[in-house]
Design a protein around this motif. Structure first.
Motif, PDB file in Angstrom:
ATOM      1  N   CYS A  35     -15.117  -1.270  -9.320  1.00 36.00           N
ATOM      2  CA  CYS A  35     -15.770   0.035  -9.202  1.00 36.00           C
ATOM      3  C   CYS A  35     -17.201  -0.079  -9.725  1.00 36.00           C
ATOM      4  CB  CYS A  35     -14.990   1.074 -10.002  1.00 36.00           C
ATOM      5  SG  CYS A  35     -15.753   2.700 -10.037  1.00 36.00           S
ATOM      6  N   PHE A  43     -10.512  -0.007  -7.279  1.00 38.64           N
ATOM      7  CA  PHE A  43     -11.414   0.544  -6.275  1.00 38.64           C
ATOM      8  C   PHE A  43     -10.866   0.203  -4.901  1.00 38.64           C
ATOM      9  CE2 PHE A  43     -15.612   0.801  -4.080  1.00 38.64           C
ATOM     10  CZ  PHE A  43     -15.917   2.090  -4.446  1.00 38.64           C
ATOM     11  N   CYS A  53     -12.253   5.212  -6.595  1.00 40.01           N
ATOM     12  CA  CYS A  53     -11.668   4.555  -7.765  1.00 40.01           C
ATOM     13  C   CYS A  53     -10.550   5.449  -8.292  1.00 40.01           C
ATOM     14  CB  CYS A  53     -12.722   4.341  -8.833  1.00 40.01           C
ATOM     15  SG  CYS A  53     -12.089   3.587 -10.343  1.00 40.01           S
TER      16      CYS A  53
END
Length: 69
Positions: A35, A43, A53
């Motif tokens: 992320c 993610f 996320c």
């Protein structure tokens, strides 16, 4: 010699060109991503072009099979 990843389940159908393209996209879609906001490995893609996320609820629009920030 570099061993290529192959995708099981398609057999001898659809032709080699389509199987290679499909497996390339499949492995690109399923790889782990970090992320950009919190740095976690959660993610993932929610829908075509929507990436989010699960940890920090950060959402971003990207391309269909990969996210380009």
């Amino acid at each position: 010699m570099v061993k290529q990843k192959t995708l099981k389940g398609l057999g001898a159908r659809y032709g080699i060109k389509h199987r290679k393209l499909y497996s390339k996209i499949h492995f690109q879609l399923k790889e782990k991503r970090t992320c950009p906001e919190c740095g976690s490995q959660q993610f993932n893609r929610d829908a075509v072009g929507i990436w989010s996320c699960k940890k920090c609820s950060f959402k971003v629009a990207g391309t269909a099979y990969d996210v380009k920030l």
